[in-house]
Motif scaffolding. Structure first.
Motif, PDB file in Angstrom:
ATOM      1  N   GLU A 133      -3.989  11.343  -4.089  1.00  0.00           N
ATOM      2  CA  GLU A 133      -3.966  11.532  -2.638  1.00  0.00           C
ATOM      3  C   GLU A 133      -2.801  12.423  -2.212  1.00  0.00           C
ATOM      4  O   GLU A 133      -2.944  13.259  -1.313  1.00  0.00           O
ATOM      5  CB  GLU A 133      -3.888  10.171  -1.940  1.00  0.00           C
ATOM      6  CG  GLU A 133      -5.187   9.392  -2.029  1.00  0.00           C
ATOM      7  CD  GLU A 133      -5.061   7.962  -1.538  1.00  0.00           C
ATOM      8  OE1 GLU A 133      -6.071   7.402  -1.071  1.00  0.00           O
ATOM      9  OE2 GLU A 133      -3.943   7.398  -1.643  1.00  0.00           O
ATOM     10  N   ASP A 138       0.819  -1.208   0.000  1.00  0.00           N
ATOM     11  CA  ASP A 138       0.000   0.000   0.000  1.00  0.00           C
ATOM     12  C   ASP A 138       0.854   1.259   0.000  1.00  0.00           C
ATOM     13  O   ASP A 138       1.844   1.354   0.709  1.00  0.00           O
ATOM     14  CB  ASP A 138      -0.905   0.018   1.234  1.00  0.00           C
ATOM     15  CG  ASP A 138      -2.061  -0.957   1.089  1.00  0.00           C
ATOM     16  OD1 ASP A 138      -2.566  -1.089  -0.037  1.00  0.00           O
ATOM     17  OD2 ASP A 138      -2.452  -1.566   2.095  1.00  0.00           O
ATOM     18  N   THR A 166      -8.624   7.551   4.662  1.00  0.00           N
ATOM     19  CA  THR A 166      -8.832   6.616   5.771  1.00  0.00           C
ATOM     20  C   THR A 166      -8.626   5.162   5.358  1.00  0.00           C
ATOM     21  O   THR A 166      -8.633   4.272   6.200  1.00  0.00           O
ATOM     22  CB  THR A 166     -10.257   6.767   6.334  1.00  0.00           C
ATOM     23  OG1 THR A 166     -11.208   6.563   5.269  1.00  0.00           O
ATOM     24  CG2 THR A 166     -10.465   8.153   6.930  1.00  0.00           C
ATOM     25  N   ARG A 167      -8.431   4.906   4.062  1.00  0.00           N
ATOM     26  CA  ARG A 167      -8.280   3.528   3.583  1.00  0.00           C
ATOM     27  C   ARG A 167      -6.952   2.918   4.011  1.00  0.00           C
ATOM     28  O   ARG A 167      -6.763   1.701   3.956  1.00  0.00           O
ATOM     29  CB  ARG A 167      -8.376   3.482   2.053  1.00  0.00           C
ATOM     30  CG  ARG A 167      -7.202   4.157   1.357  1.00  0.00           C
ATOM     31  CD  ARG A 167      -7.206   3.988  -0.143  1.00  0.00           C
ATOM     32  NE  ARG A 167      -5.995   4.571  -0.716  1.00  0.00           N
ATOM     33  CZ  ARG A 167      -4.832   3.947  -0.803  1.00  0.00           C
ATOM     34  NH1 ARG A 167      -4.715   2.716  -0.341  1.00  0.00           N
ATOM     35  NH2 ARG A 167      -3.786   4.536  -1.337  1.00  0.00           N
TER      36      ARG A 167
END
Length: 335
Positions: free
Chosen positions: A163, A157, A275-276
């Motif tokens: 983002e 990730d 928030t992922r």
């Protein structure tokens, strides 16, 4: 105790109070000055060491520090080995490969440790018992009898380009922006950021001297224009005089420590609505590595800037999954 053991123990005792360069200089000086000397323990005194499990662990610690292993990394090895010897109830000379195999199986079943952590523990034990065998503290390397295990590769990730831009466009403080731009510009480890000084930054050439947390060596990181300007703006805004690059907001305004940087990294992401993913400093590091490789395809350059000794480390632990990389390249070609 022979001469080398004496030197290593002096280096170990002094290491908390000296820099890496000073430690190296101390060791070299002692080697030169004691070149023609013989060292032997006085026979009428009680033995300094009892060759028990704590003795061998301490020997491992001293030798590991002498060869340059980072203390944070070494502590993980020591904790794991000490627990193994304590839980099995075995002396380091008596423990077998089957004992280690059974121990790992019990930990996985009883303590529900992950497969990846089980692989990590095997790595710690292999390092310790391999060292003990090379140093002739044990007769055989018992880890030869412990089957190797394959870790499960998790999705790597990182923050997307959108983002990163969302965070950049958010209402950050001057210090938050400096930390953010530094993270995405250099991919430094949290401990490396904490140790930075103002004098380490070369604004003229947009470079920064970094003491590698893992390699225990200095390397050069490169700054983007945005990062250089953000850091300069933060330094100019400070009222406190200090060579530490980032200072805490509360008295006595000392050097920012690792937990404080982690709070900033997570806070600026949450504020943007991300928030992922738990946006630790390491996530920004992965973002830097992934983004730079996508743009350059130069794995050697990316590996050097990330402070990795081997390109295999960069590929295995930091680069994105192949599907995401293909999607990125596909989008570039097809718009």
């Amino acid at each position: 105790m022979n001469k080398d053991e004496l030197i290593n123990e002096v280096v170990y005792e002094m290491s908390p109070n000296l820099t890496r360069e000073q430690i190296d200089r101390l060791k070299i000086t002692m080697l030169v000055k004691m070149q023609n000397c013989e060292v032997s323990e006085m026979q009428y005194l009680p033995a300094v060491w009892t060759h028990d499990n704590e003795w061998i662990i301490n020997r491992f610690r001293i030798d590991s520090i002498a060869k340059g292993m980072a203390k944070s990394t070494l502590n993980q090895y020591v904790i794991a080995v000490r627990k193994l010897l304590r839980d099995t109830g075995k002396h380091y000379r008596e423990i077998t490969g089957q004992d280690v195999t059974d121990y790992l199986a019990v930990r996985q079943y009883r303590d529900k440790i992950s497969v990846n952590y089980k692989v990590t523990l095997r790595k710690y034990f292999s390092s310790f018992f391999g060292w003990a065998f090379r140093k002739k503290h044990i007769d055989n390397n018992i880890m030869d009898d412990v089957d190797s295990m394959k870790s499960i590769q998790k999705k790597k990730d990182c923050l997307s380009d959108d983002e990163v831009e969302s965070i950049r466009e958010s209402g950050m403080t001057v210090k938050e922006r400096a930390i953010f731009e530094l993270m995405v510009s250099t991919g430094l480890r949290v401990g490396e950021i904490s140790l930075l000084n103002v004098s380490d930054v070369d604004f003229a050439h947009r470079r920064i001297s970094v003491f590698g947390e893992k390699t225990q060596q200095y390397r050069t990181a490169l700054l983007t224009i945005k990062a250089s300007r953000a850091i300069k703006r933060y330094i100019d805004s400070r009222k406190q005089e200090s060579d530490a690059l980032f200072l805490s907001d509360r008295k006595p305004y000392g050097r920012m420590q690792k937990p404080a940087f982690e709070k900033v990294a997570k806070r600026i992401a949450r504020r943007t609505g991300i928030t992922r993913i738990n946006a630790t400093v390491h996530v920004y590091r992965k973002t830097f590595v992934t983004s730079l490789y996508r743009k350059t395809k130069n794995i050697l350059m990316v590996s050097k800037l990330a402070g990795h000794a081997q390109t295999d480390t960069t590929v295995k632990y930091y680069l994105i999954d192949d599907l995401e990389d293909m999607q990125y390249t596909y989008n570039l070609v097809n718009g």
